[in-house]
Design a protein around this motif. Structure first.
Motif, short mmCIF file in Angstrom:
data_model
loop_
_atom_site.label_atom_id
_atom_site.label_comp_id
_atom_site.label_asym_id
_atom_site.label_seq_id
_atom_site.Cartn_x
_atom_site.Cartn_y
_atom_site.Cartn_z
N MET A 298 -5.78 22.02 -17.84
CA MET A 298 -4.61 21.40 -17.25
C MET A 298 -5.05 20.09 -16.58
O MET A 298 -5.97 20.08 -15.77
CB MET A 298 -3.98 22.35 -16.23
N ALA A 299 -4.41 19.03 -16.89
CA ALA A 299 -4.74 17.72 -16.33
C ALA A 299 -4.23 17.63 -14.90
O ALA A 299 -3.32 18.34 -14.50
CB ALA A 299 -4.12 16.61 -17.19
N ALA A 300 -4.81 16.72 -14.13
CA ALA A 300 -4.42 16.53 -12.73
C ALA A 300 -2.94 16.17 -12.61
O ALA A 300 -2.24 16.64 -11.71
CB ALA A 300 -5.29 15.47 -12.08
N ASP A 301 -2.45 15.34 -13.52
CA ASP A 301 -1.03 14.97 -13.51
C ASP A 301 -0.14 16.17 -13.76
O ASP A 301 0.92 16.31 -13.14
CB ASP A 301 -0.74 13.88 -14.54
N ASP A 302 -0.55 17.04 -14.68
CA ASP A 302 0.23 18.25 -14.97
C ASP A 302 0.32 19.14 -13.74
O ASP A 302 1.38 19.68 -13.43
CB ASP A 302 -0.38 19.03 -16.13
N LEU A 303 -0.79 19.30 -13.04
CA LEU A 303 -0.82 20.12 -11.84
C LEU A 303 0.06 19.52 -10.74
O LEU A 303 0.81 20.22 -10.08
CB LEU A 303 -2.26 20.28 -11.33
N GLU A 304 -0.01 18.22 -10.59
CA GLU A 304 0.82 17.52 -9.60
C GLU A 304 2.30 17.68 -9.93
O GLU A 304 3.11 17.95 -9.03
CB GLU A 304 0.45 16.03 -9.58
N ASN A 305 2.65 17.53 -11.19
CA ASN A 305 4.05 17.70 -11.61
C ASN A 305 4.52 19.13 -11.39
O ASN A 305 5.65 19.36 -10.96
CB ASN A 305 4.23 17.32 -13.07
N TYR A 306 3.67 20.10 -11.68
CA TYR A 306 4.00 21.51 -11.48
C TYR A 306 4.27 21.78 -10.00
O TYR A 306 5.28 22.40 -9.65
CB TYR A 306 2.86 22.40 -11.98
N GLU A 307 3.38 21.30 -9.13
CA GLU A 307 3.56 21.52 -7.70
C GLU A 307 4.80 20.81 -7.17
O GLU A 307 5.52 21.35 -6.33
CB GLU A 307 2.32 21.09 -6.92
N SER A 308 5.08 19.62 -7.67
CA SER A 308 6.29 18.91 -7.26
C SER A 308 7.54 19.68 -7.67
O SER A 308 8.50 19.78 -6.89
CB SER A 308 6.33 17.51 -7.88
N ASP A 309 7.55 20.22 -8.88
CA ASP A 309 8.68 21.02 -9.35
C ASP A 309 8.86 22.28 -8.50
O ASP A 309 9.98 22.64 -8.15
CB ASP A 309 8.51 21.41 -10.82
N MET A 310 7.74 22.92 -8.16
CA MET A 310 7.79 24.13 -7.33
C MET A 310 8.34 23.81 -5.94
O MET A 310 9.15 24.56 -5.39
CB MET A 310 6.41 24.79 -7.23
N GLU A 311 7.93 22.69 -5.36
CA GLU A 311 8.42 22.29 -4.04
C GLU A 311 9.92 21.99 -4.09
O GLU A 311 10.65 22.36 -3.17
CB GLU A 311 7.65 21.07 -3.53
N LEU A 312 10.38 21.36 -5.14
CA LEU A 312 11.80 21.07 -5.29
C LEU A 312 12.60 22.37 -5.41
O LEU A 312 13.66 22.52 -4.79
CB LEU A 312 12.05 20.17 -6.50
N GLN A 313 12.11 23.33 -6.19
CA GLN A 313 12.78 24.62 -6.33
C GLN A 313 12.84 25.34 -4.98
O GLN A 313 13.85 25.94 -4.62
CB GLN A 313 12.06 25.49 -7.34
N LEU A 314 11.74 25.26 -4.21
CA LEU A 314 11.68 25.91 -2.92
C LEU A 314 12.68 25.27 -1.96
O LEU A 314 13.39 25.96 -1.24
CB LEU A 314 10.26 25.82 -2.35
N TYR A 315 12.77 23.96 -1.97
CA TYR A 315 13.72 23.26 -1.12
C TYR A 315 15.15 23.65 -1.47
O TYR A 315 15.98 23.89 -0.60
CB TYR A 315 13.53 21.74 -1.24
N ARG A 316 15.44 23.73 -2.74
CA ARG A 316 16.79 24.13 -3.18
C ARG A 316 17.11 25.55 -2.73
O ARG A 316 18.23 25.85 -2.30
CB ARG A 316 16.92 23.99 -4.68
N GLU A 317 16.11 26.44 -2.84
CA GLU A 317 16.32 27.82 -2.40
C GLU A 317 16.57 27.84 -0.88
O GLU A 317 17.46 28.54 -0.40
CB GLU A 317 15.09 28.68 -2.73
N TYR A 318 15.80 27.05 -0.14
CA TYR A 318 15.99 26.97 1.31
C TYR A 318 17.42 26.55 1.66
O TYR A 318 18.06 27.16 2.50
CB TYR A 318 14.98 25.99 1.92
N LYS A 319 17.92 25.51 0.99
CA LYS A 319 19.28 25.04 1.26
C LYS A 319 20.30 26.13 0.95
O LYS A 319 21.32 26.25 1.64
CB LYS A 319 19.58 23.78 0.45
N THR A 320 20.04 26.93 -0.06
CA THR A 320 20.95 28.00 -0.45
C THR A 320 20.96 29.14 0.57
O THR A 320 22.02 29.68 0.89
CB THR A 320 20.57 28.55 -1.84
N VAL A 321 19.81 29.51 1.10
CA VAL A 321 19.71 30.69 1.96
C VAL A 321 19.77 30.39 3.45
O VAL A 321 19.95 31.30 4.25
CB VAL A 321 18.43 31.51 1.66
N ALA A 322 19.65 29.15 3.86
CA ALA A 322 19.57 28.82 5.29
C ALA A 322 20.77 29.36 6.08
O ALA A 322 20.61 29.82 7.22
CB ALA A 322 19.44 27.32 5.48
#
Length: 106
Positions: free
Chosen positions: A1-25
């Protein structure tokens, strides 16, 4: 896995987490911040303790949600946290219960 792929994966995970937070807050009464984690909880008990001159905090959270990108299950029944660092507990403002105007006869 390239460094860019890992960065993109983590960015996507953070966005999903933020969306979940807004839903459950809205389901929770308190926001709790420690040096390691961020929680939403419906009940919070904080005790200030000391041992050999060192002050620390014991937090007991009930019906909580944990901000953690790598956790599968973020909803937990209870959490116990021990920390020597600062703790921030805020009660969330709840808007008055609003009844939708749709379907009401005037």
């Amino acid at each position: 896995m390239a460094a860019d792929d890992l960065e993109n994966y983590e960015s996507d995970m953070e966005l999903q987490l933020y969306r979940e937070y807004k839903t459950v807050a809205g389901l929770f009464n308190y926001v709790v911040e420690t040096e390691r984690r961020f929680y939403l909880a419906n009940q919070v008990d904080v005790k200030t303790l000391s041992n050999a001159g060192e002050v620390y905090f014991e937090l007991n959270l009930t019906d909580a949600w944990v901000w953690d990108i790598y956790r599968q299950g973020r909803f937990v029944k209870s959490v116990k946290v021990l920390t020597f660092k600062d703790v921030n507990v805020e009660e969330l403002n709840r808007d008055e219960l609003q009844i939708p105007k749709e379907g009401l006869d005037s």
